[in-house]
Design an enzyme around this catalytic site. Structure first.
Site, PDB file in Angstrom:
ATOM      1  N   ASP A   1       0.828  -1.212   0.000  1.00  0.00           N
ATOM      2  CA  ASP A   1       0.000   0.000   0.000  1.00  0.00           C
ATOM      3  C   ASP A   1       0.862   1.261   0.000  1.00  0.00           C
ATOM      4  OD1 ASP A   1      -2.224  -1.769   0.376  1.00  0.00           O
ATOM      5  OD2 ASP A   1      -1.865  -1.739   2.543  1.00  0.00           O
TER       6      ASP A   1
ATOM      7  N   GLU B   1     -11.864   0.091  -2.916  1.00  0.00           N
ATOM      8  CA  GLU B   1     -10.992   0.622  -1.858  1.00  0.00           C
ATOM      9  C   GLU B   1      -9.930   1.518  -2.489  1.00  0.00           C
ATOM     10  OE1 GLU B   1      -9.052  -2.757  -0.112  1.00  0.00           O
ATOM     11  OE2 GLU B   1      -8.478  -3.587  -2.042  1.00  0.00           O
TER      12      GLU B   1
END
Ligand SMILES: [Ca+2]
Ligand SMILES: [Ca+2]
Ligand SMILES: [Ca+2]
Length: 806
Positions: free
Chosen positions: A231, A429
């Site tokens: 991420d 997301e």
């Protein structure tokens, strides 16, 4: 010993029935002998450091109590006092995970006392282990007399089949479902002191070191090969790119025999990993920020996933705001004084949660990504997860409306107003916003379908497939209707990196020195460790982002080659040894003190787990035309006989210098390798040799020293008598191929020559006006240029004594 399920009454009855056996086994002279190598696994068992390492058992939601230090101690100055107990299990707890081992026997001792006037004359207490979930085991019991210190003193053996990855010791009263019906009997206050659990020393933790070369020489993805990171979110500050990542390495636990780790458990992750680079190829490891958990910067959060960071001047002070997902349920922010901290929490509760206006129908209030507009207004993008069942069935798959945009206030640690829907097609997301040429780009990761999104519907034409990065372009950072959808900017990474690399993704975009870059992750290091089977451990990647004339994005192709190195590496300074282009077989560890390169408040790491044959390397180092004369390393020897070899261009390239790490074992010291023939631009490999099977040394920093530039000159001096006085003559010949200035300096005078031609001499005979002078020295100062660089070379020459007559 009996396992019991805390919520299962039947299991509880069985446990109570065995207490007598447990007492019989645990008391008396028959206790197992204590081995010489045994260790007390309890830290601060006497509470002389107050409540350090202790907390209240919280195995069940209903457990609760107040824990404080009291001077009414059995021994020393302090004991623990537990009050306001809500359940029989509410008592002082210490985590022994990673210390106790299945199949081992331990001796437990402790002192306990209760005093409440309305309590019973005697009371039984248990020392109990919580092995996670609903598994509790009573270890040792004692029956105390009111007002007197009683002693736990018994042994227990952990069953060989018991899982001990979670093992928390606590003290309690015998269980009953409704203790509040007789709190004097079940929920009395009590004091605890002198707790010890003695037995086999804790096992050495299994190595997490990645032994394979996970980032191949010449390739620039993944960014690092010695640890994982997911991420990734890029921040540009002061000429460097900082990458903040979910610490996928935290729960990585390769089996020592097979090298294969269990699959990733996101619930373990409460740290954020930080790396930085000035060239996008050589990355410095800054270690982990302990963000969440009991010892975290924000201890009211449990997890730290999917970081997003930005900077803003608040009340005249530049601050760095690091947002993160506290699991799926909420998001939070911590504040840094620099990109590397120190970090503090300005909040005492989560930033985004069920109270956030406009986020009520967002299933997962996570993945917070900040964006500060040119006018200083900050925004936060967050959310994802299953589409709300209150949505029209026809929209749940293609337009799940599960992501939000909200304004932050000027503090950056609070929202203002109501969150607006980001209607990103097939959204799941990882929302993120950047601005380019006056327009806002929102990118996100798409969902994989399924019942959470209304069943087996199909994406509309042009909408993303599963696990892709789509994007929208808008003129307003708070307005993202579905009409702003602009396409897929990155397909799933498995399209580029093959079997085992699929799954979700999470991207960011940053601008660095005029170019845009796209960050994403892929389990490519995990794949290199374990072949085509991966366990979900992800690695950071970067590709360049290119735009079409109309502002749309050219779809990114994922490659191991990655991006071009932005600039050559400057070796002529102190830089952290935990800076790699590539590496083999090493790990890093945080060490005390600040960073020599990044400042006293920045974390500092050392390279560790250096074995014979391991190496670290820097990409494209510019030594200049005149080259390096030496390199100095700050090292801590761990064994005799270690060496650092310096090689050019590959791990098997020519050795251009060697340093023996012959400094005292265990102490930090400097060692230097003299270098020969190191000029121009090269990849540099530090290869490590020494006795096999031992850790050789640790390395903190490197510094190369540039070769000293010298103007070639031949100097001579003499003394003779002329006319009854001594003259000292000094001569300097320019041996270079360009004119130079030469100054001749003696105790008897000075003379300068502006431009002495190649091969010509500067000469002066200085009259000393004395009939006799002692031997002395003259200074010759030569000024010129080498390779366009101004250089001064100073030489000293001795002249003999001189005398007239005598
Ligand atoms: Ca004590
Ligand atoms: Ca190693
Ligand atoms: Ca260091």
């Amino acid at each position: 010993m009996e396992q019991r399920m805390r919520r299962a009454t039947r299991g509880r009855v069985a446990a109570l029935a065995t207490v007598g056996l447990l007492l019989a086994a645990g008391f008396g002279a028959g206790a197992a002998p204590v081995q010489a190598a045994d260790t007390n696994l309890v830290v601060n068992g006497g509470f002389e450091d107050g409540l350090a390492n202790w907390f209240v058992n919280n195995g069940n939601a209903s457990d609760g109590a107040q824990l404080s230090a009291t001077s009414d101690a059995y021994a020393g100055a302090n004991a623990a006092l537990v009050t306001s107990r809500t359940t029989t299990g509410s008592g002082p707890m210490q985590d022994l995970s990673g210390k106790v081992q299945a199949g081992q026997a331990y001796t437990l001792t402790a002192r306990i006392k209760y005093e409440n006037a309305s309590g019973p004359a005697t009371k039984q207490f248990f020392a109990t282990m919580h092995y996670g979930g609903g598994t509790y085991t009573n270890l040792v019991s004692v029956t105390a007399t009111k007002g007197q210190w009683a002693q736990f003193n018994g042994t227990f053996t952990i069953p060989a089949t018991q899982t001990v990855s979670t093992a928390r010791l606590f003290f309690e009263t015998p269980w009953t479902a409704t203790p509040s019906t007789d709190p004097d009997l079940h929920l009395m206050d009590f004091k605890l002191d002198d707790v010890s659990v003695v037995g086999a020393a804790p096992p050495a933790p299994a190595s997490k070191t990645i032994e394979v070369v996970g980032k191949l020489p010449g390739e620039h993805n993944p960014l690092i090969g010695h640890k994982f990171g997911a991420d990734g979110f890029g921040l540009v500050h002061d000429g460097r790119v900082y990458m903040y990542m979910t610490n996928d390495t935290q729960g990585y636990a390769p089996n020592p025999a097979t090298g294969v780790s269990p699959g990733i458990n996101y619930g373990d992750i409460n740290q954020i990993t930080v790396i930085s680079s000035a060239d996008l190829v050589n990355w410095t490891d800054h270690g982990e920020i302990q963000v969440a958990g009991p010892n975290g910067v924000a201890p009211f959060t449990a997890n730290s996933w999917a970081p997003g960071i930005t900077k803003k001047v608040v009340n005249g002070v530049e601050k760095f705001f690091l947002y993160y997902a506290n699991g799926g349920g909420s998001s939070n922010v911590i504040t840094g004084a620099s990109p590397l901290g120190p970090w503090t929490s300005e909040r005492t509760s989560t930033l985004i949660d069920g109270r956030t206006p406009g986020a009520e129908n967002v299933a997962w209030k996570f993945d917070p990504a900040p964006f500060v507009d040119d006018d200083g207004q900050p925004y936060l993008y967050f959310g994802g997860g299953p589409a709300s069942t209150s949505m029209p069935p026809a929209e749940r798959f293609n337009n799940p409306k599960n992501i939000r945009a909200i304004e932050l206030d000027d503090t950056m640690v609070a929202t203002q107003g109501t969150a607006a829907v980001v209607d990103a097609p097939v959204a799941f997301e990882a929302g993120h916003v950047f601005k380019r040429q006056g327009r806002y780009y929102f990118s996100y990761s798409s969902h994989f379908g399924g019942n959470d999104f209304g069943g087996s519907q199909q994406p509309l034409p042009g909408y993303p497939g599963g696990g892709q990065i789509g994007y929208l372009i808008s003129d307003n950072p708070m307005s993202w209707p579905k009409e702003t959808y602009a396409g897929v900017l990155f397909p799933n990474q498995s399209q580029f990196f093959g079997a085992g690399t699929g799954g979700n993704n999470h991207q960011s975009v940053f601008e660095f020195e005029g170019k845009y870059y796209f960050t994403y992750h892929a389990p490519t290091l995990n794949k290199r460790i374990n072949g085509n089977t991966t366990q979900g451990y992800r690695s950071p990647h970067i590709q360049e982002l290119a735009f079409n004339p109309d502002g749309t994005i050219q779809q990114v192709v994922g490659t191991y080659a990655g991006v071009n190195q932005v600039r050559d590496f400057d070796p002529y300074r102190v830089f952290e040894a935990e800076t790699f282009g590539w590496s083999k077989g090493v790990a890093t560890t945080k060490i005390d003190g600040g960073s020599a390169q990044f400042g006293g408040t920045a974390p500092n790491l050392a390279v560790r787990d250096i074995d014979n044959g391991d190496w670290t390397a820097l990409s494209s180092v510019d030594f200049g035309d005149n080259g390096a004369q030496s390199v100095t390393a700050k090292v801590r020897a761990l064994a005799a006989g270690g060496q650092i070899q310096v090689r050019l261009d590959s791990a098997t390239g020519p050795v251009v210098g060697t340093a023996a790490v012959d400094t005292p074992v265990g102490q930090w010291a400097e060692v230097t390798a003299e270098l020969a023939g190191v000029t121009g631009v090269h990849d540099v490999y530090f290869t490590y040799t020494g006795p096999a099977g031992v850790d050789l040394f640790e390395i903190d920093t490197w510094a190369f020293q540039a070769a000293t530039l010298e103007l070639p000159v031949t100097v001579t001096a003499s003394a003779r008598c002329v006319g009854g006085k001594v003259y000292v003559a000094v001569q300097a010949r320019n041996d270079g191929d360009a004119p130079v200035g030469i100054a001749l300096e003696t105790a008897y005078g000075e003379r300068s020559f502006a431009a002495v031609a190649p091969g010509a001499n500067a000469y002066q005979s200085f009259n000393t006006r004395a009939v006799s002078v002692p031997a002395g020295s003259a200074t010759v100062r030569v000024t010129g240029a080498i390779g366009g660089q101004d250089v001064t070379t100073v030489r000293t020459v001795q002249h003999p004594a001189g005398t007239c007559g005598g």
